[in-house]
Scaffold this active site. Sequence first.
Site, short mmCIF file in Angstrom:
data_model
loop_
_atom_site.label_atom_id
_atom_site.label_comp_id
_atom_site.label_asym_id
_atom_site.label_seq_id
_atom_site.Cartn_x
_atom_site.Cartn_y
_atom_site.Cartn_z
N HIS A 131 -6.36 16.29 -16.47
CA HIS A 131 -5.37 15.40 -15.87
C HIS A 131 -4.39 14.96 -16.95
O HIS A 131 -4.79 14.62 -18.06
CB HIS A 131 -6.05 14.18 -15.25
CG HIS A 131 -5.15 13.35 -14.41
ND1 HIS A 131 -4.27 12.44 -14.95
CD2 HIS A 131 -4.95 13.30 -13.07
CE1 HIS A 131 -3.59 11.85 -13.98
NE2 HIS A 131 -4.00 12.36 -12.82
N GLU A 133 -2.69 12.29 -17.52
CA GLU A 133 -2.91 10.96 -18.09
C GLU A 133 -4.06 10.98 -19.09
O GLU A 133 -3.99 10.35 -20.15
CB GLU A 133 -3.18 9.93 -17.00
CG GLU A 133 -3.36 8.53 -17.58
CD GLU A 133 -3.83 7.51 -16.58
OE1 GLU A 133 -4.52 6.56 -16.99
OE2 GLU A 133 -3.53 7.66 -15.38
#
Length: 327
Positions: A131, A133
């Site tokens: 991901h 982030e």
Amino acid sequence: MKVAQNLGMLALAAVAALGIWLLFATEWVDVWRPTPPRGEAARDDHYAIKQIVGKLGAKVSSPDNLDRLPPPGATLVFSAHGVSQAVRKEAQARGFSIFDATCPLVTKVHVEVAKLHKEGYEFLMIGHKGHPEVEGTMGQLYGGIYLVEDVADVATAPVQNPAKLAVVTQTTLSVDDTADILAAVKRRFPQVRQPKHQDICYATQNRQDAVKVLSPQVDVVIVVGSPTSSNSNRLRELAGRLGKPDYMVDDGDAWQPQWFEGAVRVGLTAGASAPDVLVQQVITRLREYGALAVRKLDGVAETVHFPLPKGLGDKSMSEVAASRSSS
């Protein structure tokens, strides 16, 4: 058939990024995403990004495309997920004009990691591998931060000093998403410094809480969002755990009539940054299919407002925008 609708504000950090492109992208804009695939720059906003890219001729890129980026002076936008220190330093070294549209909640986590690292802490990060982030947050350090995706990962985390260990989480996971993993961390590392609840994305938590209220009242739950969106997938999984048939669509034409066979009420929710235009498309298609009424359920009023990225809205940038529009 009736449609019960749970909606909230879009993720304002993503909207802030879109505002940059609309106001100032008159030449060349690159939306920087810290991991492939190259098609989407931040969560559910891929539809809006595609629209803006089409209108402005902007380009979407990732750091593995550095050799193909434009010459120094081009405008570069860091998306809401944030980027690693390595990406940030290389972008600065290449002389790009940078707008940092990282979500303030993500920035807060980055600051906390940097602060505690100076105090000698190691970190466990609860999140999903790959991901953007997670890659951005783990990339704030060059070691001493370990990803845990599930309870099993906790047992094998190579922590060197349990007395100085802190936990951070992917902001787009809710308190419920992280509860079991965090409990396992506390069992193995009783002295661990726990994450702050305010680091969790309020929009993610609010939508999951709303689905818990919505699901018992409907026969089917539809989530409007991208299949690559973490928080949209969690909404769909939650509806399934609550015993409802659950489906995800990313536009008004992505659903199938058989989903609604025998259904009297359909529940509709959306990922934290799904553009409202997509939600309205789905509602329109459901009306065409035979929905008789749409009822919006009450939910938490979201009043959080994030500032635009530094450099937007001030006099100097207004002058730049004016000079470009007149040329």
